[in-house]
Design a protein around this motif. Structure first.
Motif, PDB file in Angstrom:
ATOM      1  N   LEU A  96      43.664  54.216  14.887  1.00  0.00           N
ATOM      2  CA  LEU A  96      43.808  55.439  15.693  1.00  0.00           C
ATOM      3  C   LEU A  96      42.495  56.223  15.729  1.00  0.00           C
ATOM      4  O   LEU A  96      42.125  56.790  16.752  1.00  0.00           O
ATOM      5  N   ARG A  97      41.782  56.216  14.584  1.00  0.00           N
ATOM      6  CA  ARG A  97      40.497  56.925  14.535  1.00  0.00           C
ATOM      7  C   ARG A  97      39.529  56.294  15.551  1.00  0.00           C
ATOM      8  O   ARG A  97      38.837  56.998  16.282  1.00  0.00           O
ATOM      9  N   GLN A  98      39.511  54.951  15.589  1.00  0.00           N
ATOM     10  CA  GLN A  98      38.617  54.259  16.529  1.00  0.00           C
ATOM     11  C   GLN A  98      38.981  54.613  17.976  1.00  0.00           C
ATOM     12  O   GLN A  98      38.114  54.864  18.809  1.00  0.00           O
ATOM     13  N   LYS A  99      40.266  54.644  18.242  1.00  0.00           N
ATOM     14  CA  LYS A  99      40.740  54.975  19.596  1.00  0.00           C
ATOM     15  C   LYS A  99      40.239  56.367  19.996  1.00  0.00           C
ATOM     16  O   LYS A  99      39.790  56.605  21.115  1.00  0.00           O
ATOM     17  N   PHE A 100      40.314  57.280  19.039  1.00  0.00           N
ATOM     18  CA  PHE A 100      39.894  58.663  19.290  1.00  0.00           C
ATOM     19  C   PHE A 100      38.384  58.734  19.558  1.00  0.00           C
ATOM     20  O   PHE A 100      37.948  59.419  20.485  1.00  0.00           O
ATOM     21  N   VAL A 101      37.607  58.000  18.770  1.00  0.00           N
ATOM     22  CA  VAL A 101      36.146  58.008  18.978  1.00  0.00           C
ATOM     23  C   VAL A 101      35.841  57.451  20.373  1.00  0.00           C
ATOM     24  O   VAL A 101      35.094  58.062  21.161  1.00  0.00           O
ATOM     25  N   ASP A 102      36.446  56.308  20.704  1.00  0.00           N
ATOM     26  CA  ASP A 102      36.168  55.666  21.998  1.00  0.00           C
ATOM     27  C   ASP A 102      36.514  56.595  23.171  1.00  0.00           C
ATOM     28  O   ASP A 102      35.833  56.602  24.193  1.00  0.00           O
ATOM     29  N   MET A 103      37.560  57.362  22.974  1.00  0.00           N
ATOM     30  CA  MET A 103      38.025  58.255  24.039  1.00  0.00           C
ATOM     31  C   MET A 103      37.129  59.496  24.145  1.00  0.00           C
ATOM     32  O   MET A 103      36.864  60.007  25.232  1.00  0.00           O
ATOM     33  N   SER A 104      36.630  59.981  22.997  1.00  0.00           N
ATOM     34  CA  SER A 104      35.914  61.267  22.984  1.00  0.00           C
ATOM     35  C   SER A 104      34.457  61.151  23.434  1.00  0.00           C
ATOM     36  O   SER A 104      33.905  62.114  23.965  1.00  0.00           O
ATOM     37  N   VAL A 105      33.837  59.975  23.211  1.00  0.00           N
ATOM     38  CA  VAL A 105      32.401  59.864  23.531  1.00  0.00           C
ATOM     39  C   VAL A 105      32.141  60.151  25.023  1.00  0.00           C
ATOM     40  O   VAL A 105      31.310  61.012  25.346  1.00  0.00           O
ATOM     41  N   PRO A 106      32.848  59.483  25.956  1.00  0.00           N
ATOM     42  CA  PRO A 106      32.569  59.808  27.367  1.00  0.00           C
ATOM     43  C   PRO A 106      32.887  61.268  27.718  1.00  0.00           C
ATOM     44  O   PRO A 106      32.250  61.850  28.591  1.00  0.00           O
ATOM     45  N   GLN A 107      33.852  61.843  27.025  1.00  0.00           N
ATOM     46  CA  GLN A 107      34.188  63.259  27.298  1.00  0.00           C
ATOM     47  C   GLN A 107      33.028  64.156  26.873  1.00  0.00           C
ATOM     48  O   GLN A 107      32.679  65.114  27.574  1.00  0.00           O
ATOM     49  N   ALA A 108      32.406  63.842  25.734  1.00  0.00           N
ATOM     50  CA  ALA A 108      31.252  64.625  25.277  1.00  0.00           C
ATOM     51  C   ALA A 108      30.086  64.430  26.250  1.00  0.00           C
ATOM     52  O   ALA A 108      29.379  65.390  26.596  1.00  0.00           O
TER      53      ALA A 108
END
Ligand code: FAQ
Length: 320
Positions: free
Chosen positions: A229-241
């Motif tokens: 789940l942590r990996q999923k969150f990182v993958d999702m947040s990078v393009p948002q940043a």
């Protein structure tokens, strides 16, 4: 799993077979003691997190920069109270009293999410909490919609709908700040710097350190591991940043073609462990605030109880 001698092998096997067919366990169904206990632990910690989680943002209701922002934040914080209440109710279906659960929070025996022990220093923190903290909560809770305990799973479905609004309101604050003046953009970057790593810690210890994961995955209480789940969150947040034009404070963050995921740096587990032991920047303040609010609210609970007793006596009279 610690085996209760009153539970037969046959009961345990048929319980597991029932779960393996993706059936939900309901409040009155037979369940192993350890399944009940771990659910009480997790659901009550989750409920406490929603309630304690109102404090960092509640701190900004009077200081929100406009009436519109104030109304939105107020609604968001009220939603968190509602989530806490659904979750305490879901937990009560397992045969435990709410007063007991609240007491366990107040005496420090029951945990709540590490994330709520950090201070909210600027308005941008409210944006980052919505974007990242609610964002992380959604990643975890979407997975929990498929948890094996029916009342918890149903509470998650409703809560996730509201969390999506929370995440969007946070991201919208971040868009406004990052498109604003240079000092607003700097404020947004500073908030991201302080909240990024604590947000990653929300998913819990790494899979190899996690105490409960293996059994709880077998029981389908957990559907994905902490690291997944942590990996999923990182993958999702990078393009948002990237869209915001902000930099995630991790020099080791890099797209990995082979894994098809972002690689990221090491989490400071010493900081995490200190926080969950009660030594974070706001642990004492958060608990003291909750205990004080509970004590000051006693007259409301007493009045509600007296009114309910009066009503049921009146009803008895009418029936007789
Ligand atoms: N903080 O063996 P594991 C929200 C503890 S809701 C503190 O991996 P497990 C909404 C864990 O309890 C946020 N303690 O444990 C919102 C255990 O200790 P114990 C809350 C943590 O249960 C947004 C020990 O470490 N969400 O934010 C944390 O399999 C904005 C070993 O860990 C939930 O509670 C932590 N981060 O996995 C509200 C979701 N991580 O109990 C307001 C439901 C671990 O043996 C504003 N919970 N620990 O003494 C879960 O999904 C799981 O319980 C995990 C931990 C994933 C949190």
């Amino acid at each position: 799993m610690i085996k209760n001698l009153n539970e037969s092998e046959q009961q345990l096997t048929s319980f597991q077979n029932y779960l393996d067919k993706e059936n939900k366990i309901e409040a009155k169904d037979w369940m192993p003691d350890a399944y009940r206990k771990t659910l009480i632990r997790q659901i009550s910690q989750h409920a406490h997190s929603e309630i304690v989680g109102m404090l960092p943002e509640g701190n900004w209701i009077t200081r929100a920069p406009s009436l519109r922002r104030k109304a939105i934040l107020l609604a968001k914080v009220q939603d968190e109270a509602g989530h806490g209440l659904y979750l305490y109710s879901a937990c009560e279906t397992l045969g435990v009293e709410r007063d007991f659960l609240i007491n366990e929070l107040h005496n420090g025996k029951s945990k709540y999410s590490s994330i709520f022990n950090y201070p909210t220093l600027s308005w941008a923190d409210i944006g980052v909490i919505g974007w990242l903290v609610d964002g992380a909560a959604i990643v975890n809770q979407v997975s929990l919609q498929r948890t094996s305990y029916g009342p918890y799973s149903r509470a998650m479905i409703r809560i996730c709908k509201e969390e999506s609004f929370h995440q969007r309101q946070g991201y919208e604050i971040m868009i406004a700040l990052s498109k604003g003046t240079s000092s607003q953009k700097q404020m947004a970057q500073d908030a991201l710097n302080r909240w990024w790593w604590p947000s990653l810690m929300m998913f819990g210890p790494s899979d190899k350190e996690s105490l409960h994961s293996s059994q709880n995955m077998t029981w389908k209480i957990k559907r994905h591991s902490n690291d997944e789940l942590r990996q999923k969150f990182v993958d999702m947040s990078v393009p948002q940043a990237e869209f915001l034009g902000l930099t995630i404070p991790d020099p080791n963050l890099k797209w990995n073609e082979e894994r098809n995921h972002y690689d990221f740096g090491d989490i400071d587990w010493t900081e995490f462990n200190e926080i969950i032991k009660g030594n974070g920047p706001c642990n004492k303040e958060r608990l003291n605030t909750r205990v004080k609010a509970y004590e000051e609210g006693k007259w409301v609970r007493d009045a509600a109880l007296a009114y309910a007793n009066k009503k049921s006596k009146l009803k008895e009279k009418v029936i007789n």
